[in-house]
Design a protein around this motif. Structure first.
Motif, PDB file in Angstrom:
ATOM      1  N   TRP A 169      -7.377  13.372   0.912  1.00  0.00           N
ATOM      2  CA  TRP A 169      -6.229  13.131   0.039  1.00  0.00           C
ATOM      3  C   TRP A 169      -6.388  11.898  -0.846  1.00  0.00           C
ATOM      4  N   SER A 170      -7.418  11.077  -0.561  1.00  0.00           N
ATOM      5  CA  SER A 170      -7.685   9.961  -1.472  1.00  0.00           C
ATOM      6  C   SER A 170      -9.157   9.598  -1.336  1.00  0.00           C
ATOM      7  N   ALA A 171      -9.693   8.910  -2.370  1.00  0.00           N
ATOM      8  CA  ALA A 171     -11.095   8.475  -2.299  1.00  0.00           C
ATOM      9  C   ALA A 171     -11.257   7.497  -1.139  1.00  0.00           C
ATOM     10  N   ALA A 213       2.857   3.141 -11.729  1.00  0.00           N
ATOM     11  CA  ALA A 213       3.625   4.390 -11.589  1.00  0.00           C
ATOM     12  C   ALA A 213       4.334   4.429 -10.237  1.00  0.00           C
ATOM     13  N   LYS A 214       3.649   3.968  -9.188  1.00  0.00           N
ATOM     14  CA  LYS A 214       4.278   3.954  -7.854  1.00  0.00           C
ATOM     15  C   LYS A 214       5.432   2.961  -7.820  1.00  0.00           C
ATOM     16  N   LEU A 215       5.276   1.820  -8.500  1.00  0.00           N
ATOM     17  CA  LEU A 215       6.368   0.825  -8.527  1.00  0.00           C
ATOM     18  C   LEU A 215       7.564   1.357  -9.300  1.00  0.00           C
ATOM     19  N   CYS A 268       4.875  -3.243  -2.392  1.00  0.00           N
ATOM     20  CA  CYS A 268       3.814  -3.831  -3.205  1.00  0.00           C
ATOM     21  C   CYS A 268       2.739  -2.774  -3.419  1.00  0.00           C
ATOM     22  N   SER A 269       2.426  -2.538  -4.689  1.00  0.00           N
ATOM     23  CA  SER A 269       1.395  -1.557  -5.038  1.00  0.00           C
ATOM     24  C   SER A 269       0.660  -2.046  -6.267  1.00  0.00           C
ATOM     25  N   ARG A 270      -0.629  -1.648  -6.360  1.00  0.00           N
ATOM     26  CA  ARG A 270      -1.394  -2.003  -7.556  1.00  0.00           C
ATOM     27  C   ARG A 270      -1.116  -1.029  -8.683  1.00  0.00           C
ATOM     28  N   GLY A 277       0.840  -1.198   0.000  1.00  0.00           N
ATOM     29  CA  GLY A 277       0.000   0.000   0.000  1.00  0.00           C
ATOM     30  C   GLY A 277       0.868   1.238   0.000  1.00  0.00           C
ATOM     31  N   VAL A 278       0.994   1.848  -1.182  1.00  0.00           N
ATOM     32  CA  VAL A 278       1.828   3.052  -1.274  1.00  0.00           C
ATOM     33  C   VAL A 278       0.903   4.264  -1.402  1.00  0.00           C
ATOM     34  N   GLY A 279       0.376   4.680  -0.261  1.00  0.00           N
ATOM     35  CA  GLY A 279      -0.396   5.916  -0.173  1.00  0.00           C
ATOM     36  C   GLY A 279       0.351   6.836   0.782  1.00  0.00           C
ATOM     37  N   PHE A 280      -0.385   7.677   1.504  1.00  0.00           N
ATOM     38  CA  PHE A 280       0.222   8.604   2.465  1.00  0.00           C
ATOM     39  C   PHE A 280       1.100   7.843   3.476  1.00  0.00           C
ATOM     40  N   MET A 281       0.514   6.839   4.127  1.00  0.00           N
ATOM     41  CA  MET A 281       1.274   6.144   5.169  1.00  0.00           C
ATOM     42  C   MET A 281       2.363   5.245   4.593  1.00  0.00           C
ATOM     43  N   GLY A 282       2.098   4.620   3.437  1.00  0.00           N
ATOM     44  CA  GLY A 282       3.149   3.816   2.810  1.00  0.00           C
ATOM     45  C   GLY A 282       4.392   4.666   2.570  1.00  0.00           C
ATOM     46  N   GLU A 290      -0.955  -0.790   9.983  1.00  0.00           N
ATOM     47  CA  GLU A 290      -1.336   0.565  10.409  1.00  0.00           C
ATOM     48  C   GLU A 290      -2.602   0.497  11.271  1.00  0.00           C
ATOM     49  N   LYS A 291      -2.807   1.505  12.105  1.00  0.00           N
ATOM     50  CA  LYS A 291      -4.071   1.624  12.824  1.00  0.00           C
ATOM     51  C   LYS A 291      -5.125   2.015  11.818  1.00  0.00           C
ATOM     52  N   ALA A 292      -6.387   1.786  12.044  1.00  0.00           N
ATOM     53  CA  ALA A 292      -6.940   0.943  13.078  1.00  0.00           C
ATOM     54  C   ALA A 292      -6.655  -0.522  12.738  1.00  0.00           C
ATOM     55  N   VAL A 345      -5.540   1.077   3.087  1.00  0.00           N
ATOM     56  CA  VAL A 345      -6.720   1.588   3.771  1.00  0.00           C
ATOM     57  C   VAL A 345      -7.266   0.480   4.680  1.00  0.00           C
ATOM     58  N   THR A 346      -7.994   0.874   5.742  1.00  0.00           N
ATOM     59  CA  THR A 346      -8.277  -0.025   6.865  1.00  0.00           C
ATOM     60  C   THR A 346      -9.096  -1.258   6.494  1.00  0.00           C
ATOM     61  N   ASP A 347     -10.006  -1.160   5.532  1.00  0.00           N
ATOM     62  CA  ASP A 347     -10.834  -2.346   5.240  1.00  0.00           C
ATOM     63  C   ASP A 347     -10.000  -3.498   4.690  1.00  0.00           C
ATOM     64  N   VAL A 374     -13.560   6.172  14.361  1.00  0.00           N
ATOM     65  CA  VAL A 374     -12.612   5.055  14.423  1.00  0.00           C
ATOM     66  C   VAL A 374     -11.268   5.530  13.879  1.00  0.00           C
ATOM     67  N   ASP A 375     -11.273   5.977  12.649  1.00  0.00           N
ATOM     68  CA  ASP A 375     -10.031   6.259  11.926  1.00  0.00           C
ATOM     69  C   ASP A 375      -9.136   7.287  12.632  1.00  0.00           C
ATOM     70  N   LEU A 376      -9.761   8.298  13.223  1.00  0.00           N
ATOM     71  CA  LEU A 376      -8.994   9.362  13.870  1.00  0.00           C
ATOM     72  C   LEU A 376      -8.953   9.161  15.392  1.00  0.00           C
TER      73      LEU A 376
HETATM   74  N1  NDP Z   1      -0.510   6.648  11.943  1.00  0.00           N
HETATM   75  C1  NDP Z   1      -0.991   7.734  11.367  1.00  0.00           C
HETATM   76  O1  NDP Z   1      -0.734   8.843  11.805  1.00  0.00           O
HETATM   77  C2  NDP Z   1      -1.852   7.587  10.156  1.00  0.00           C
HETATM   78  C3  NDP Z   1      -2.397   6.368   9.854  1.00  0.00           C
HETATM   79  N2  NDP Z   1      -3.194   6.214   8.761  1.00  0.00           N
HETATM   80  C4  NDP Z   1      -3.740   4.891   8.487  1.00  0.00           C
HETATM   81  O2  NDP Z   1      -2.984   4.338   7.407  1.00  0.00           O
HETATM   82  C5  NDP Z   1      -3.820   3.601   6.527  1.00  0.00           C
HETATM   83  C6  NDP Z   1      -3.689   4.173   5.110  1.00  0.00           C
HETATM   84  O3  NDP Z   1      -4.116   5.509   5.127  1.00  0.00           O
HETATM   85  P1  NDP Z   1      -3.532   6.547   4.039  1.00  0.00           P
HETATM   86  O4  NDP Z   1      -2.150   6.172   3.693  1.00  0.00           O
HETATM   87  O5  NDP Z   1      -3.820   7.896   4.543  1.00  0.00           O
HETATM   88  O6  NDP Z   1      -4.508   6.230   2.816  1.00  0.00           O
HETATM   89  P2  NDP Z   1      -4.214   6.405   1.269  1.00  0.00           P
HETATM   90  O7  NDP Z   1      -5.548   6.367   0.615  1.00  0.00           O
HETATM   91  O8  NDP Z   1      -3.317   7.553   1.032  1.00  0.00           O
HETATM   92  O9  NDP Z   1      -3.413   5.085   0.873  1.00  0.00           O
HETATM   93  C7  NDP Z   1      -4.001   3.824   1.027  1.00  0.00           C
HETATM   94  C8  NDP Z   1      -3.393   2.832   0.052  1.00  0.00           C
HETATM   95  O10 NDP Z   1      -4.051   1.583   0.268  1.00  0.00           O
HETATM   96  C9  NDP Z   1      -3.891   0.794  -0.884  1.00  0.00           C
HETATM   97  N3  NDP Z   1      -5.183   0.138  -1.165  1.00  0.00           N
HETATM   98  C10 NDP Z   1      -6.411   0.692  -1.224  1.00  0.00           C
HETATM   99  N4  NDP Z   1      -7.335  -0.241  -1.530  1.00  0.00           N
HETATM  100  C11 NDP Z   1      -6.671  -1.402  -1.661  1.00  0.00           C
HETATM  101  C12 NDP Z   1      -7.077  -2.734  -1.998  1.00  0.00           C
HETATM  102  N5  NDP Z   1      -8.361  -3.026  -2.235  1.00  0.00           N
HETATM  103  N6  NDP Z   1      -6.125  -3.680  -2.042  1.00  0.00           N
HETATM  104  C13 NDP Z   1      -4.814  -3.389  -1.795  1.00  0.00           C
HETATM  105  N7  NDP Z   1      -4.371  -2.137  -1.503  1.00  0.00           N
HETATM  106  C14 NDP Z   1      -5.294  -1.182  -1.435  1.00  0.00           C
HETATM  107  C15 NDP Z   1      -3.500   1.716  -2.029  1.00  0.00           C
HETATM  108  O11 NDP Z   1      -2.146   1.473  -2.330  1.00  0.00           O
HETATM  109  P3  NDP Z   1      -1.619   1.223  -3.828  1.00  0.00           P
HETATM  110  O12 NDP Z   1      -2.158   2.373  -4.626  1.00  0.00           O
HETATM  111  O13 NDP Z   1      -0.168   1.246  -3.656  1.00  0.00           O
HETATM  112  O14 NDP Z   1      -2.148  -0.116  -4.256  1.00  0.00           O
HETATM  113  C16 NDP Z   1      -3.654   3.110  -1.419  1.00  0.00           C
HETATM  114  O15 NDP Z   1      -2.759   4.008  -1.952  1.00  0.00           O
HETATM  115  C17 NDP Z   1      -5.238   3.689   7.099  1.00  0.00           C
HETATM  116  O16 NDP Z   1      -5.490   2.513   7.809  1.00  0.00           O
HETATM  117  C18 NDP Z   1      -5.179   4.895   8.029  1.00  0.00           C
HETATM  118  O17 NDP Z   1      -6.053   4.755   9.119  1.00  0.00           O
HETATM  119  C19 NDP Z   1      -3.429   7.262   7.911  1.00  0.00           C
HETATM  120  C20 NDP Z   1      -2.902   8.495   8.155  1.00  0.00           C
HETATM  121  C21 NDP Z   1      -2.078   8.773   9.302  1.00  0.00           C
END
Ligand code: NDP
Ligand code: NHF
Length: 340
Positions: free
Chosen positions: A171-173, A37-39, A32-34, A8-13, A106-108, A85-87, A186-188
């Motif tokens: 910052w993301s859907a 471009a991130k890879l 690992c990312s889907r 998961g390469v988003g904000f936390m990745g 990551e939390k939660a 993302v958490t789900d 929950v998330d915050l």
């Molecule tokens: N500790 C802290 O201070 C913080 C913690 N968090 C937590 O970190 C986690 C991620 O949040 P954040 O980084 O902000 O979210 P982002 O939306 O920025 O990144 C989430 C990443 O999850 C990956 N993802 C989404 N759906 C799927 C799927 N179905 N299968 C596989 N990978 C998937 C994607 O990675 P890719 O595109 O690479 O596939 C996406 O970029 C959350 O659980 C959030 O609660 C968030 C912010 C701050």
């Protein structure tokens, strides 16, 4: 060397990847990312609400995977760091544990307490570590507060108020979708329920009032009910602030022989003592947004190296924090105090 695979390469990745560059005895071996471009190192679209601006990263020397199963099959990875993302936390953690990997997630910990229980049980069965990346106790102000309360040098905890208020995350859907994050309650708010569990213990009941939008609790103020003689603890959390202040958190903690004040929005950590003095303790890592994440990841890597679960990253504590969030949501929605 502990070899880490980030999924998961988003904000936390991105934040975990950057913080991991500071580790001793551990390194990021794979991502690992889907997203191709991130890879290829283009991480410009990994925005968040704190930390350095996103850009390109040099992934030479780091293996890249588009399929999670392929990263799990790599024998040269010891620790899977789940930053999705958490789900996705529960399904990916369960797969990783079944594949014989240690997990930092990551939390939660998960969306539902049942999933959290399944993850804790799976780690026991696999004989692997399930660590949850609750970073708050690694933030210098919160670390100082936890040590002050748990150390007992300032006497008993009388009361505390915690605060965590952000602008609506956009910052993301995914992060904007309460069905995938549990919503702000929950998330915050789980940062605070985790910290409250750590320093105040698990309350008997909670009573919370709050705002609800599309079924998700977006802001709440909770009283944690410990019973007669217990501390008077409250917390306000939510995603209700205007964008001019994207993030703030803080606390006021009252002990028998000291008071601790902190607000990231303006009040530096201040220790008031019985002699009337107000001091601002020197804090290592203060002001560096990556320092707490580097310390958290170092604790996880050390856990893998030694085989001992780091107490601040405990799966059980993270599970209890999630349960508390759910009880508070129930209290907001029913208007009643709810047993924990
Ligand atoms: N500790 C802290 O201070 C913080 C913690 N968090 C937590 O970190 C986690 C991620 O949040 P954040 O980084 O902000 O979210 P982002 O939306 O920025 O990144 C989430 C990443 O999850 C990956 N993802 C989404 N759906 C799927 C799927 N179905 N299968 C596989 N990978 C998937 C994607 O990675 P890719 O595109 O690479 O596939 C996406 O970029 C959350 O659980 C959030 O609660 C968030 C912010 C701050
Ligand atoms: O601390 C945080 C900042 O806001 C994000 C969006 O709600 C949270 O996921 C995160 O834990």
């Amino acid at each position: 060397m502990v070899r880490i695979g980030i999924v998961g390469v988003g904000f936390m990745g991105r934040i975990h990847y950057l913080a991991a560059q500071r580790l001793t005895g551990a390194k990021v071996a794979a991502v690992c990312s889907r997203d191709p471009a991130k890879l290829a190192g283009d991480w410009t679209n990994t925005r968040g609400n704190f930390g350095p601006e996103p850009g390109r990263v040099d992934l030479s020397g780091v293996k890249t995977y588009s399929a999670f199963a392929d990263m799990l099959a790599d024998p040269d990875i010891d620790l899977i760091d789940i930053c999705t993302v958490t789900d996705q936390h529960a399904p990916l953690a369960l797969q990783a544990l079944a594949a014989g990997k240690h997990v930092l997630v990551e939390k939660a910990i998960a969306l539902s307490p049942a999933d959290a229980d399944a993850m804790v049980a799976a780690a026991k069965t696999a004989g692997k570590l399930l660590m949850v990346a609750h970073v708050l106790p690694f933030f210098p102000e919160f670390k100082f507060a936890a040590e002050a309360v748990r150390g007992g040098q300032y006497g008993k905890l009388l009361g505390a108020h915690f605060k965590r208020v952000i602008a609506v995350p956009d910052w993301s859907a995914d992060i904007a979708d309460a069905a995938k994050t549990g919503g702000p309650a929950v998330d915050l708010h789980i940062h605070d329920t985790h910290f409250i569990g750590l320093v105040c213990g698990v309350p008997k009941e909670v009573f919370a009032v709050g705002t609800v939008a599309n079924g998700a609790v977006t802001y709440l103020t909770t009283s944690y009910l410990y019973g007669p003689g217990g501390p008077a603890v409250t917390c306000s959390s939510g995603a209700v602030c205007m964008g001019g202040r994207p993030f703030t958190h803080g606390f006021e903690i009252y002990l028998e022989k000291a008071s601790l004040l902190y607000d990231a929005g303006g009040q530096p950590l201040t220790l008031l003592t019985a002699d009337g003095k107000a001091t601002q303790p020197a804090l290592a890592g203060g002001g560096d947004p990556l320092a707490a994440f580097a310390d958290e990841l170092q604790a996880a890597a050390d856990g893998v190296r030694t085989g001992a679960e780091p107490d601040l990253l405990s799966g059980q504590l993270a599970r209890d924090a999630l349960v508390l969030c759910h009880r508070e949501i129930e209290s907001v929605k029913t208007g009643r105090a709810v047993a924990v």
